[in-house]
Design an enzyme around this catalytic site. Structure first.
Site, PDB file in Angstrom:
ATOM      1  N   PHE A  79       0.591  -1.426  -0.436  1.00 25.82           N
ATOM      2  CA  PHE A  79       0.214  -0.303  -0.176  1.00 25.82           C
ATOM      3  C   PHE A  79       0.964   1.052   0.008  1.00 25.82           C
ATOM      4  O   PHE A  79       0.974   2.420  -0.548  1.00 25.82           O
ATOM      5  CB  PHE A  79      -0.612  -0.389   1.171  1.00 25.82           C
ATOM      6  CG  PHE A  79      -2.108  -1.042   1.846  1.00 25.82           C
ATOM      7  CD1 PHE A  79      -2.730  -1.263   0.351  1.00 25.82           C
ATOM      8  CD2 PHE A  79      -1.983  -2.555   1.936  1.00 25.82           C
ATOM      9  CE1 PHE A  79      -3.850  -2.221   0.149  1.00 25.82           C
ATOM     10  CE2 PHE A  79      -2.873  -2.993   2.043  1.00 25.82           C
ATOM     11  CZ  PHE A  79      -3.525  -3.543   1.282  1.00 25.82           C
ATOM     12  N   CYS A  80       1.960   1.595   0.639  1.00 30.76           N
ATOM     13  CA  CYS A  80       2.723   2.195   0.719  1.00 30.76           C
ATOM     14  C   CYS A  80       3.799   2.079  -0.435  1.00 30.76           C
ATOM     15  O   CYS A  80       3.937   3.462  -1.041  1.00 30.76           O
ATOM     16  CB  CYS A  80       4.396   1.863   1.203  1.00 30.76           C
ATOM     17  SG  CYS A  80       3.748   1.846   3.489  1.00 30.76           S
TER      18      CYS A  80
END
Length: 282
Positions: free
Chosen positions: A19-20
């Site tokens: 997600f990062c």
């Protein structure tokens, strides 16, 4: 620092978090400078200022600091801000309200309304999405990346004890760990995640050979792009391209990534994504 009147961005992250990685791909492609704060995944002291205890967190300063949570909210809100000059970033973020829900396991989590929508007026929407189907397609595949593709990563990179150890070696090397903490994280984490990956395989109804699910997923993505487009966004990546690329990129250097490149049709698209992001960063 950015020039006066521009966004100042700080990304709180784990480097190996898909997600990062999605958020970094988006920021890099759009040429937005940002500071990275690598969060210790055990103590998480770097985000003690936040009641939201997950990463990524993006702190954006456009006059006053504002915290954005959830990778898809971050991407949609910042993209809206770049396109639309009508609303402040604070007002745009208010269009993505957090809603507390309870998972099947009884755990309280926050969901965010509208997170795949760009909050644009009719004229702006027409400029970005000349055809309605283009917007629908982008939203569909952004959601697919979050709801399906991302869940194939852990079962594949922790598939065997050897792969689990290699994955944790990479996580410890790239992450923020003390020497002793890193040693225990590498060996105990590898063992733990090997067994967790088996539970995840069952929870998401994956095949015995989880590679097959990964291969099917990325080939489905390539098929959706088709033979006549460089990217799902046409000649340039759209938000779906950036999301899928960001998720897959966290496997680079691991056996699962190499297998995916050999046994699927993803490589030409993936290389184009690498080139266009490197060009934007430069």
């Amino acid at each position: 620092q950015l020039p006066a009147g521009r966004l100042q961005l700080t990304l709180y992250q784990y480097k190996t978090c898909p997600f990062c990685s999605k958020v970094r791909a988006f920021l890099d492609y759009h040429g937005l400078p940002y500071e990275i704060v690598e969060v210790n995944p055990i103590m998480r002291k770097e985000i003690k200022f936040s009641s939201y205890r997950k990463v990524p967190i993006l702190v954006a300063n456009a006059g006053s600091p504002l915290q954005l949570n959830d990778s898809s909210v971050i991407i949609s809100a910042i993209k809206t801000y770049l396109i639309s000059k009508r609303n402040s970033l604070e007002e745009i973020v208010s269009f993505y309200p957090p809603m507390k829900t309870v998972t099947e396991q009884g755990k309280e989590v926050f969901e965010y309304g509208n997170k795949y929508w760009l909050m644009l007026d009719e004229k702006e929407t027409k400029r970005v999405y000349p055809v309605k189907e283009v917007r629908v397609e982008e939203m569909k595949w952004r959601k697919w990346a979050d709801d399906w593709l991302v869940h194939l990563i852990s079962p594949n990179v922790y598939r065997t004890p050897r792969e689990a150890l290699a994955s944790f070696d990479y996580i410890v090397r790239e992450g923020k760990f003390g020497t002793v903490e890193g040693f225990f994280a590498k060996y105990m984490g590898a063992v733990a995640m090997f067994f967790v990956s088996k539970r995840l395989k069952k929870r998401h109804h994956l095949q015995d050979n989880v590679r097959e699910d990964l291969y099917e997923a990325v080939n489905e993505w390539v098929k959706a792009i088709g033979k006549h487009r460089l990217f799902m966004g046409g000649n340039q990546p759209n938000l779906a391209d950036l999301a899928v690329y960001g998720v897959l990129r966290v496997m680079e250097g691991l056996e699962a990534f190499d297998d995916m490149m050999v046994h699927t049709k993803i490589q030409p698209w993936y290389q184009r994504m690498e080139e266009v992001i490197q060009k934007a960063e430069a």
